[in-house]
Motif scaffolding. Structure first.
Motif, PDB file in Angstrom:
ATOM      1  N   GLU A   1      -7.310   1.611 -10.983  1.00  0.00           N
ATOM      2  CA  GLU A   1      -7.926   1.123 -10.767  1.00  0.00           C
ATOM      3  C   GLU A   1      -8.964   0.600 -10.744  1.00  0.00           C
ATOM      4  O   GLU A   1      -9.438  -0.526 -12.085  1.00  0.00           O
ATOM      5  CB  GLU A   1      -9.033   2.619  -9.476  1.00  0.00           C
TER       6      GLU A   1
ATOM      7  N   THR B   1       0.891  -1.179   0.034  1.00  0.00           N
ATOM      8  CA  THR B   1      -0.255  -0.193  -0.016  1.00  0.00           C
ATOM      9  C   THR B   1       0.967   1.604  -0.301  1.00  0.00           C
ATOM     10  O   THR B   1       1.749   0.922   0.555  1.00  0.00           O
ATOM     11  CB  THR B   1      -0.835   0.121   1.226  1.00  0.00           C
TER      12      THR B   1
ATOM     13  N   PRO C   1      -1.129  -4.941  -7.945  1.00  0.00           N
ATOM     14  CA  PRO C   1      -1.614  -4.972  -6.603  1.00  0.00           C
ATOM     15  C   PRO C   1      -0.862  -3.648  -6.118  1.00  0.00           C
ATOM     16  O   PRO C   1      -0.294  -4.499  -5.133  1.00  0.00           O
ATOM     17  CB  PRO C   1      -2.240  -5.760  -7.232  1.00  0.00           C
TER      18      PRO C   1
ATOM     19  N   ILE D   1     -12.306  -5.155  -1.473  1.00  0.00           N
ATOM     20  CA  ILE D   1     -10.226  -3.875  -1.598  1.00  0.00           C
ATOM     21  C   ILE D   1     -10.690  -3.261  -2.489  1.00  0.00           C
ATOM     22  O   ILE D   1     -10.304  -3.679  -4.081  1.00  0.00           O
ATOM     23  CB  ILE D   1      -9.093  -5.946  -1.760  1.00  0.00           C
TER      24      ILE D   1
ATOM     25  N   VAL E   1      -2.265 -11.036  -6.859  1.00  0.00           N
ATOM     26  CA  VAL E   1      -3.553 -10.318  -5.593  1.00  0.00           C
ATOM     27  C   VAL E   1      -3.850 -11.031  -4.316  1.00  0.00           C
ATOM     28  O   VAL E   1      -3.481 -10.901  -3.073  1.00  0.00           O
ATOM     29  CB  VAL E   1      -5.106  -9.908  -6.532  1.00  0.00           C
TER      30      VAL E   1
ATOM     31  N   ILE F   1      -2.264  -9.821  -1.101  1.00  0.00           N
ATOM     32  CA  ILE F   1      -3.606  -8.977  -0.536  1.00  0.00           C
ATOM     33  C   ILE F   1      -4.292  -9.827   0.105  1.00  0.00           C
ATOM     34  O   ILE F   1      -4.182  -9.830   0.927  1.00  0.00           O
ATOM     35  CB  ILE F   1      -3.872  -7.992  -1.746  1.00  0.00           C
TER      36      ILE F   1
ATOM     37  N   VAL G   1      -2.593  -1.705  -2.633  1.00  0.00           N
ATOM     38  CA  VAL G   1      -4.545  -1.813  -1.917  1.00  0.00           C
ATOM     39  C   VAL G   1      -4.374   0.150  -1.540  1.00  0.00           C
ATOM     40  O   VAL G   1      -3.115   0.650  -0.956  1.00  0.00           O
ATOM     41  CB  VAL G   1      -4.476  -2.303  -0.765  1.00  0.00           C
TER      42      VAL G   1
ATOM     43  N   LEU H   1      -8.535  -1.592  -5.136  1.00  0.00           N
ATOM     44  CA  LEU H   1      -6.647  -2.390  -5.593  1.00  0.00           C
ATOM     45  C   LEU H   1      -6.441  -0.967  -6.562  1.00  0.00           C
ATOM     46  O   LEU H   1      -6.817  -0.386  -7.866  1.00  0.00           O
ATOM     47  CB  LEU H   1      -6.971  -3.309  -6.371  1.00  0.00           C
TER      48      LEU H   1
ATOM     49  N   ASN I   1      -3.898  -0.919 -10.098  1.00  0.00           N
ATOM     50  CA  ASN I   1      -2.877  -1.858 -10.783  1.00  0.00           C
ATOM     51  C   ASN I   1      -1.492  -0.881 -11.540  1.00  0.00           C
ATOM     52  O   ASN I   1      -1.818   0.071 -12.475  1.00  0.00           O
ATOM     53  CB  ASN I   1      -3.720  -2.351 -12.267  1.00  0.00           C
TER      54      ASN I   1
ATOM     55  N   SER J   1     -11.303  -2.984  -8.532  1.00  0.00           N
ATOM     56  CA  SER J   1     -11.829  -3.868  -7.214  1.00  0.00           C
ATOM     57  C   SER J   1     -12.075  -5.122  -7.351  1.00  0.00           C
ATOM     58  O   SER J   1     -12.585  -5.581  -8.465  1.00  0.00           O
ATOM     59  CB  SER J   1     -13.456  -3.295  -6.556  1.00  0.00           C
TER      60      SER J   1
END
Length: 428
Positions: free
Chosen positions: A197, A121, A284, A275, A250, A254, A286, A277, A279, A199
């Protein structure tokens, strides 16, 4: 099984539509529901934050399962209240207890969780009114654009992305001075992540998990992703830039450490993890956690799930999700959100809606609607109705949604005409 579904939006309409298909679903109640959910169950005038009233309803109607759609009742401890009462403690709830809901209820809690468990992240720091000067100095160490997030729930409006340092400092002070009420009494400042982005949605019983179809939504009000942020103007699933290799990253980097981290931290968790995310060059990162399904993403995820959703919920409740697999359609689903004129700023409610009977080939998921005393469906929110369609291709799906959008009429209606266009390059 008698089920209570909590919520009133497009997400809840999609969940109700899916759960009502299950042979395990006997009676479905939706609290408070909307004009669309009444087609799949019984709407009940129940305030989810009135815990005593909810518990009385559970007992009166012999409810076997509670599914909580939105985040607010979870953050306010609805699951905890049901557990704490001996008369309702045995009724399973899909949705985390208050501690687990902090993953969405507090950005600072979520970022600390990610750091603790090595989940990729953006770097961050949190500040309060007492440390605002330190916050300004921290902003000076970052490159534009600057990302400021209200720590608490701010109805999807608590994130600012600013290009100018002085403006970022000014907004920091305004946020800490109550711009978003208590939600911004702490502000998280983090480095900006570049990329595209998407999800990813996980259903977990706290030990095992299943990964649901991923989706991409469109947050800005204007075409070309311009203008103010909204709760979402449309969505697409699957996501063409999230191939097998990316989704394996992912899961490994994650999903697995998130579920393991919850167990390690003794955070009980039964429900959805959303989540958000980025890219970032194939890796990935968060952006955020939510503790429920997304909206309007649920409106493209549910039509692609071929498994029995109530069966999956029952496995979550019994801690046996590890015994289940999920079957997902290869088709593409696209949804277009129709909104009230003026949204996401001031908008009118109560406009009569027509044309439902003309819709063919799409599924209508009501969001901000209700039935008036003349039994007419009227607008009752900013985001009014989602038009979802399945197709063999993305172009087929989105064309069907736009064809049926034209049938739904009400004063001041607005929708984006470019949902999914940015993805065209990935299909070539």
């Amino acid at each position: 099984m008698n089920i209570l579904l909590v919520g009133s939006g497009g997400r809840e309409n999609a969940l109700a539509w899916k759960m009502a298909q299950s042979p395990k679903c006997n009676k479905l109640f939706i609290a408070p529901g909307n004009a669309g959910t009444r087609d799949y169950g019984t709407n009940v005038a129940l305030n989810p934050n009135d815990h005593q009233a909810v518990k009385k309803f559970l007992l009166d109607e012999k409810i076997d399962l509670v599914v909580v759609g939105p985040e607010e009742p979870l953050v306010k401890g609805l699951h905890d209240a049901i557990l704490a009462d001996a008369t309702t403690a045995s009724i399973p709830v899909i949705g985390p207890q208050q501690l687990g809901a902090s993953l969405e209820g507090s950005k600072e809690f979520a970022k600390a969780f990610m750091m603790r468990h090595g989940i990729p992240t953006a770097q961050y720091k949190a500040f309060t009114a007492e440390t605002v000067a330190e916050g300004e100095k921290f902003l000076e160490t970052l490159k534009a654009p600057y990302v400021l997030k209200a720590d608490g729930l701010a109805a999807g409006k608590g994130v600012l992305i600013l290009d100018d340092l002085n403006e970022a400092k000014k907004e920091l002070r305004q946020m800490l001075d109550g711009k978003f009420g208590d939600a911004s009494s702490t502000v998280v400042i983090e480095e900006y992540l570049s990329g595209i982005e998407l999800s990813v949605f996980v259903l977990t019983d706290g030990k095992s998990y299943v990964i649901l179809p991923e989706a991409k939504d469109y947050k800005r009000i204007g075409e070309g992703d311009t203008g103010l942020n909204t709760g979402g103007m449309g969505a697409v699933s699957p996501v063409p830039f999230a191939g097998k290799e990316f989704m394996q990253k992912v899961e490994d980097r994650i999903v697995k450490p998130t579920v393991a981290g919850l167990a390690k931290d003794n955070i009980p968790y039964k429900g959805f993890i959303f989540i958000g995310l980025m890219n970032s060059d194939g890796d990935p990162m968060v952006i955020e956690y939510n503790v429920r399904m997304g909206d309007p993403e649920t409106e493209v995820v549910m039509p692609r799930i071929e498994s029995d959703l109530v069966d999956l919920f029952e496995a979550v409740a019994n801690g046996k999700l590890g015994e289940k697999t999920i079957k997902v359609s290869n088709k593409t689903c696209c949804t277009v959100m129709m909104v009230a004129g003026g949204y996401p700023e001031a908008y009118k409610k109560g406009d009569v809606m027509t044309g439902f009977e003309k819709v063919d080939g799409s599924i209508l998921f009501h969001a901000g609607t209700k039935v008036n005393d003349k039994d007419e469906v009227v607008t009752n929110g900013g985001r009014v109705i989602a038009v979802s369609s399945l197709g063999n291709t993305k172009d087929e799906a989105i064309a069907m949604s736009y064809k049926n959008v034209e049938h739904i009429q009400y004063a001041g209606r607005y929708f984006r005409r470019d949902i999914s266009k940015d993805l065209d390059k990935y299909y070539k």
